[in-house]
Design a protein around this motif. Structure first.
Motif, mmCIF file in Angstrom:
data_model
loop_
_atom_site.group_PDB
_atom_site.id
_atom_site.type_symbol
_atom_site.label_atom_id
_atom_site.label_comp_id
_atom_site.label_asym_id
_atom_site.label_seq_id
_atom_site.Cartn_x
_atom_site.Cartn_y
_atom_site.Cartn_z
ATOM 1 N N PRO A 146 0.898 -1.475 -0.097
ATOM 2 C CA PRO A 146 0.062 0.074 0.163
ATOM 3 C C PRO A 146 0.914 1.091 0.003
ATOM 4 C CG PRO A 146 -0.590 -1.436 1.585
ATOM 5 C CD PRO A 146 0.612 -2.222 1.254
ATOM 6 N N ARG A 147 2.160 1.134 0.417
ATOM 7 C CA ARG A 147 3.065 2.313 0.290
ATOM 8 C C ARG A 147 3.827 2.384 -0.701
ATOM 9 N NH1 ARG A 147 3.158 4.244 5.664
ATOM 10 N NH2 ARG A 147 5.375 4.802 5.568
ATOM 11 N N ALA A 148 3.607 1.660 -2.056
ATOM 12 C CA ALA A 148 4.507 1.700 -3.001
ATOM 13 C C ALA A 148 4.506 3.317 -3.617
ATOM 14 C CB ALA A 148 3.989 0.588 -4.112
ATOM 15 N N PHE A 149 3.470 3.758 -3.437
ATOM 16 C CA PHE A 149 3.348 5.077 -4.180
ATOM 17 C C PHE A 149 4.172 6.271 -3.734
ATOM 18 C CE2 PHE A 149 0.694 5.596 -0.549
ATOM 19 C CZ PHE A 149 1.002 6.873 -0.160
ATOM 20 N N GLN A 150 4.717 5.951 -2.528
ATOM 21 C CA GLN A 150 5.818 6.733 -1.931
ATOM 22 C C GLN A 150 7.219 6.831 -2.514
ATOM 23 O OE1 GLN A 150 5.380 5.829 2.548
ATOM 24 N NE2 GLN A 150 3.619 6.835 2.595
ATOM 25 N N THR A 151 7.552 5.768 -3.143
ATOM 26 C CA THR A 151 8.884 5.798 -3.993
ATOM 27 C C THR A 151 8.503 6.481 -5.557
ATOM 28 O OG1 THR A 151 8.269 3.729 -5.227
ATOM 29 C CG2 THR A 151 9.269 3.475 -2.866
ATOM 30 N N CYS A 152 7.298 6.993 -5.549
ATOM 31 C CA CYS A 152 7.348 7.526 -7.120
ATOM 32 C C CYS A 152 8.169 9.037 -6.968
ATOM 33 C CB CYS A 152 5.803 7.800 -7.375
ATOM 34 S SG CYS A 152 4.858 6.312 -7.607
ATOM 35 N N ARG A 153 8.087 9.904 -5.935
ATOM 36 C CA ARG A 153 8.530 10.976 -6.020
ATOM 37 C C ARG A 153 9.580 11.309 -4.799
ATOM 38 N NH1 ARG A 153 4.948 14.192 -9.285
ATOM 39 N NH2 ARG A 153 3.226 12.976 -9.954
ATOM 40 N N TYR A 317 -4.290 9.110 1.327
ATOM 41 C CA TYR A 317 -3.593 7.759 2.156
ATOM 42 C C TYR A 317 -3.901 7.629 3.541
ATOM 43 C CZ TYR A 317 -0.228 4.627 4.085
ATOM 44 O OH TYR A 317 0.373 3.424 4.689
ATOM 45 N N VAL A 318 -3.685 8.835 4.160
ATOM 46 C CA VAL A 318 -3.621 8.806 5.579
ATOM 47 C C VAL A 318 -5.300 9.019 5.909
ATOM 48 C CG1 VAL A 318 -3.559 10.586 7.635
ATOM 49 C CG2 VAL A 318 -1.639 10.134 6.192
ATOM 50 N N ILE A 319 -5.988 9.671 5.329
ATOM 51 C CA ILE A 319 -7.363 9.757 5.309
ATOM 52 C C ILE A 319 -8.248 8.157 5.462
ATOM 53 C CG2 ILE A 319 -9.837 10.335 4.431
ATOM 54 C CD1 ILE A 319 -8.372 13.175 3.841
ATOM 55 N N GLY A 320 -7.558 7.480 4.301
ATOM 56 C CA GLY A 320 -7.945 6.290 4.139
ATOM 57 C C GLY A 320 -7.719 5.173 5.132
ATOM 58 N N ALA A 351 -3.270 4.586 -5.137
ATOM 59 C CA ALA A 351 -3.538 5.109 -3.604
ATOM 60 C C ALA A 351 -4.655 5.815 -3.482
ATOM 61 C CB ALA A 351 -2.222 5.696 -3.448
ATOM 62 N N VAL A 352 -4.874 6.876 -4.444
ATOM 63 C CA VAL A 352 -5.971 7.699 -4.057
ATOM 64 C C VAL A 352 -7.267 7.170 -4.200
ATOM 65 C CG1 VAL A 352 -7.313 9.640 -5.525
ATOM 66 C CG2 VAL A 352 -4.913 9.750 -5.273
ATOM 67 N N CYS A 353 -7.327 5.986 -5.006
ATOM 68 C CA CYS A 353 -8.650 5.323 -5.382
ATOM 69 C C CYS A 353 -8.873 4.291 -3.850
ATOM 70 C CB CYS A 353 -8.443 4.222 -6.351
ATOM 71 S SG CYS A 353 -8.725 4.838 -8.108
ATOM 72 N N LEU A 354 -7.735 3.978 -3.264
ATOM 73 C CA LEU A 354 -7.751 3.089 -2.123
ATOM 74 C C LEU A 354 -8.177 4.114 -1.072
ATOM 75 C CD1 LEU A 354 -7.470 0.520 -0.763
ATOM 76 C CD2 LEU A 354 -5.198 0.877 -0.351
ATOM 77 N N GLY A 355 -7.545 5.084 -0.892
ATOM 78 C CA GLY A 355 -7.987 6.071 0.359
ATOM 79 C C GLY A 355 -9.551 6.533 0.195
ATOM 80 N N LEU A 356 -9.948 6.721 -1.069
ATOM 81 C CA LEU A 356 -11.295 7.167 -1.159
ATOM 82 C C LEU A 356 -12.255 5.999 -0.727
ATOM 83 C CD1 LEU A 356 -11.209 9.023 -4.517
ATOM 84 C CD2 LEU A 356 -11.640 10.204 -2.132
ATOM 85 N N VAL A 390 -8.567 0.445 -7.997
ATOM 86 C CA VAL A 390 -9.492 0.984 -9.002
ATOM 87 C C VAL A 390 -10.928 0.305 -9.033
ATOM 88 C CG1 VAL A 390 -10.081 1.981 -11.395
ATOM 89 C CG2 VAL A 390 -7.701 1.973 -10.415
ATOM 90 N N MET A 391 -11.100 -0.823 -9.048
ATOM 91 C CA MET A 391 -11.874 -1.889 -8.897
ATOM 92 C C MET A 391 -12.818 -1.502 -7.565
ATOM 93 S SD MET A 391 -12.186 -3.356 -11.620
ATOM 94 C CE MET A 391 -13.241 -4.923 -11.556
ATOM 95 N N LYS A 392 -12.185 -1.229 -6.598
ATOM 96 C CA LYS A 392 -12.579 -0.860 -5.371
ATOM 97 C C LYS A 392 -13.622 0.203 -5.351
ATOM 98 C CE LYS A 392 -9.537 -3.347 -2.152
ATOM 99 N NZ LYS A 392 -8.332 -3.183 -1.093
ATOM 100 N N LEU A 393 -12.864 1.400 -5.948
ATOM 101 C CA LEU A 393 -13.632 2.571 -6.171
ATOM 102 C C LEU A 393 -14.789 2.600 -6.873
ATOM 103 C CD1 LEU A 393 -13.522 5.554 -5.257
ATOM 104 C CD2 LEU A 393 -12.257 5.926 -7.351
ATOM 105 N N LEU A 394 -14.627 1.612 -7.996
ATOM 106 C CA LEU A 394 -15.767 1.530 -8.855
ATOM 107 C C LEU A 394 -17.155 0.782 -8.114
ATOM 108 C CD1 LEU A 394 -14.358 0.491 -12.237
ATOM 109 C CD2 LEU A 394 -15.355 2.815 -11.583
ATOM 110 N N ARG A 395 -16.613 -0.247 -7.325
ATOM 111 C CA ARG A 395 -17.668 -1.075 -6.532
ATOM 112 C C ARG A 395 -18.210 0.030 -5.456
ATOM 113 N NH1 ARG A 395 -14.870 -4.549 -2.363
ATOM 114 N NH2 ARG A 395 -16.470 -4.623 -0.682
ATOM 115 N N PHE A 396 -17.530 0.732 -4.913
ATOM 116 C CA PHE A 396 -18.034 1.873 -3.840
ATOM 117 C C PHE A 396 -18.938 2.824 -4.500
ATOM 118 C CE2 PHE A 396 -17.341 6.088 -1.848
ATOM 119 C CZ PHE A 396 -18.028 5.807 -0.800
ATOM 120 N N SER A 397 -18.534 3.479 -5.596
ATOM 121 C CA SER A 397 -19.119 4.544 -6.569
ATOM 122 C C SER A 397 -20.296 3.981 -7.211
ATOM 123 C CB SER A 397 -18.398 5.230 -7.183
ATOM 124 O OG SER A 397 -17.177 5.637 -6.579
ATOM 125 N N TYR A 398 -20.397 2.465 -7.561
ATOM 126 C CA TYR A 398 -21.404 2.029 -8.473
ATOM 127 C C TYR A 398 -21.278 2.523 -9.700
ATOM 128 C CZ TYR A 398 -23.385 -0.135 -4.039
ATOM 129 O OH TYR A 398 -23.438 -0.673 -3.040
#
Length: 713
Positions: A146-153, A317-320, A351-356, A390-398
């Protein structure tokens, strides 16, 4: 006793006598910087020392003796384990039929009591079982990071802790020399001394940290850190917190609550990066800090002008991880996210999708569409973990994002052989929530799962069965899928004592496709299990038990096993009907259908609005016709219901061999139609896509439509 010892006693006057004795013994046992002597210590768990300013320090030496602690490994485990925080609604919540009385189930809570019950079965209720799982070592299930995005920048380094960059280790002798200095300096230590000691101790090899955590001189150091808490600078507080991560301090340590309070008190003095860094360090410690997070959110609104790409991603990420986003932050965060959307890297999108998803934060439909558009543009560069998010966010948002789903029909089969249980489960749940029955996706998941079944928790097995059953995937289409997961449920029977909902979830999914393993049904309807399930304060499982019991009555006519009591059935029926009268029965589309039918048939005595099969949790408009099609009062013997529950609420079209968003009946509603036929009814559907547009048309047009429908009977 020497004068030095008297001073020592005076300095420790706020500690309990038992703790005082420990420090005196430690002084004599460690007059040199040798290895700690732990034998013979008189440990007394749960003692508290009262410190200046009203602080209390828990003294529990045994809590420091733990197996080797790997912050990275434990954090990954915490973040991957999505056990059902109270702010997340049921994973089985779907864009359900508007005419159904849905279960108000919440997910399992770790506060549930583990009850030591023996589930008695009657003779003959055991079904033949597959051979037990092999005892050979298994390759661990595939986990995402879940923290892989933190190596992007590189900017993330200012607001996060890189768990892969552990400090260079120091020799244990140096560590125990430092602890000896603690006994020398004692009360004369300044914040800079405490920070320095803890920082250097955190450089120990992980194998050595349990020895330090159990050393009474280390406990003394923690006590002095709390005494000086308000004199620490912000940077010193953050250094100490970082040291606690590397030292593997238990997240439940009561002293950490004092640090949370202090950081919350100073949140207004902290910059945005410091606020986010502190939140990340708490996450690395594995400690829930709702008070600090609220302070962070209160202050974040003052720093929105400083929020760029790494800041918005880390904040989400923190909010999630905190499982909550304040309502007042949703709109400004959406605006910032949309402004920087095209700059997001593939892992940042995930990461954004998971946090939402984790925080159940609902963005506008347009914003979600744009976010998934961005995901679609970088999907081939995404990790499996990010794609699943992304699939999780689609599921939550229908949200049935057609381009993304079309790509999934190719990507999931390609990636499935290397994916783990939970990733596949979330793919299946998303398809179920969206009513998206794509055989390429589902059969790829079904082909992979049997080899992973030994890794399945009861939660995984139950949800996977639910998703496939809801979509009407039959055993003949995937011969090994259902048997392997049913056997996985049997192997995890002990988990049902703590999480009874997982068994019911799986059994209802099987009931949707007319598959009922009798040994598990007997377990679920046994008095012991029913008592356990109905006792839960976090969950409402009576409706699920009622649905299962009613299905058994209709579809297992030979059944001689346990059933729900008459009292429980009547109680649940009353609950469902009261809710239906207040909600479903008052919907405009239902009232209009009832009125048109009455006009068509000649009066209200020819139409009955009721729950023909209460266990299916939905209402029906019931009419009676004689053999030549003439209406009869509803008290007559032969009945044909026009069922307003069978409305489809989805749309889409089929292209090039991949399935459309399903417009047929799914899950509970497909099961209801089957059971109505079993009881002799003929079902006439009033599809949502047909009836809703007519609500705006003339009464004559509605009558003509209803006449056409009734002529089918």
């Amino acid at each position: 006793m020497s004068g030095g010892s008297l001073c020592h006693v005076a300095r420790l006057r706020h500690l309990s006598l038992a703790l005082h004795r420990q420090f005196l013994r430690a002084r004599h046992l460690h007059n040199a910087y040798g290895e700690p002597e732990t034998e013979g210590l008189d440990e007394e768990d749960g003692r508290e020392g009262v410190l200046p300013g009203g602080y209390r320090l828990q003294y529990n030496p045994s809590s420091y003796y733990r197996p080797q602690h790997d912050p990275g490994a434990s954090l990954c485990r915490l973040e991957m384990e999505e056990q059902c925080q109270s702010t997340i609604t049921s994973a089985f919540r779907q864009q359900s039929n508007r005419y159904s009385v849905s279960s108000s189930r919440r997910l399992s809570s770790t506060k549930n009591t583990l009850l030591d019950l023996a589930f008695n079965r009657g003779p003959g209720t055991k079904a033949e079982r597959a051979p037990p799982y092999s005892t050979e070592p298994l390759t661990p299930d595939v986990k995402g990071n879940p923290r892989a995005f933190q190596t992007c920048r590189p900017e993330y380094s200012a607001m996060t802790l890189d768990l892969s960059q552990r400090p260079a280790p120091v020799h244990s002798k140096q560590a125990f020399f430092l602890l000896h200095k603690v006994t020398v300096l004692k009360g004369s230590m300044e914040p800079v001394d405490v920070t320095g000691f803890l920082t250097k101790l955190s450089h120990l090899h992980p194998d050595q940290t349990p020895l330090v955590r159990g050393d009474t001189r280390f406990i003394m150091l923690l006590r002095y850190s709390v005494e000086n808490l308000r004199h620490f600078s912000l940077s010193q507080l953050l250094k100490v917190l970082r040291s606690f991560v590397w030292l593997g301090l238990p997240p439940t340590h009561s002293m950490l609550g004092l640090y949370e309070a202090e950081l919350g008190r100073r949140a207004g003095e902290m910059g945005l990066h410091q606020l986010l860094l502190a939140a990340d360090l708490w996450r690395c410690l594995g400690r829930s800090v709702p008070q600090y997070l609220q302070c962070l959110y209160d202050c974040a609104s003052l720093h929105l002008g400083q929020v760029g790409v790494p800041e918005i991603v880390q904040l989400l990420y923190v909010i999630g991880e905190g499982r909550r986003c304040p309502k007042e932050l949703v709109h400004p965060l959406e605006q910032i996210l949309m402004r920087h959307l095209d700059q997001l890297e593939p892992e940042e999108v995930g990461a954004v999708c998971l946090g939402l998803f984790k925080s159940q934060t609902a963005l506008s439909e347009g914003a979600v569409n744009r976010l998934v558009d961005r995901a679609h543009s970088v999907v081939y560069e995404m990790s499996d973990f990010a794609m699943v998010n992304v699939m999780k966010l689609l599921r939550f948002s229908y949200l049935d994002h057609r381009a993304w789903l079309e790509v999934m029909a190719h990507e999931v089969p390609r990636r499935a052989p290397s994916m783990g249980v939970q990733g596949l489960m979330h793919v299946a749940l998303a398809c179920s929530a969206l009513h998206y029955r794509n055989e390429r996706i589902l059969l790829a998941v079904a082909e992979r799962l049997p080899s992973l079944a030994p890794h399945c928790r009861s939660k995984d097995s139950g949800k996977l069965i639910w998703a496939f059953g809801t979509l009407g995937v039959l055993p003949s289409q995937c011969p090994n899928f259902y048997p392997s997961l049913i056997e996985a449920l049997r192997q995890r029977e002990a988990e049902f004592q703590r999480y009874p909902e997982h068994l019911l979830t799986g059994l209802l999914g099987l009931a949707f496709i007319c598959q009922l393993p009798e040994d598990l049904v007997a377990l679920a309807l046994s008095p012991e299990f029913v008592s356990l399930a109905t006792r839960s304060k976090q969950l409402e499982l009576k409706k699920d038990l009622f649905t299962l019991d009613g299905t058994v009555a209709l579809e297992l006519p030979h059944w001689t096993g346990p059933r729900l009591s008459r009292e429980l059935r009547e109680e649940t029926t009353e609950i469902l009907w009261r809710f239906a009268q207040k909600d479903v029965c008052q919907k405009v589309e239902v009232l209009e259908a009832e009125a048109v039918l009455r006009d068509l048939l000649g009066g209200e005595e020819f139409v009955s609005k009721r729950m023909i099969l209460p266990h299916t949790r939905s209402i029906d408009l019931e009419v009676h016709l004689n053999p030549v099609g003439q209406p009869l009062p509803v008290t007559s013997a032969q009945t044909y219901p026009i069922s307003s529950q069978d409305w489809s609420t989805s749309s889409g079209s089929s292209t090039q061999g991949w399935e459309k968003i399903n417009t047929g009946l799914l899950g509970l509603h497909a099961m209801k139609r089957r059971q109505l036929k079993l009881t002799g009814y003929r079902v006439v559907e009033l599809p949502h896509r047909e009836w809703f547009p007519l609500l705006r048309r003339t009464h004559a047009e509605k009558l003509a439509y209803m006449h056409c429908k009734s002529s089918w009977v």
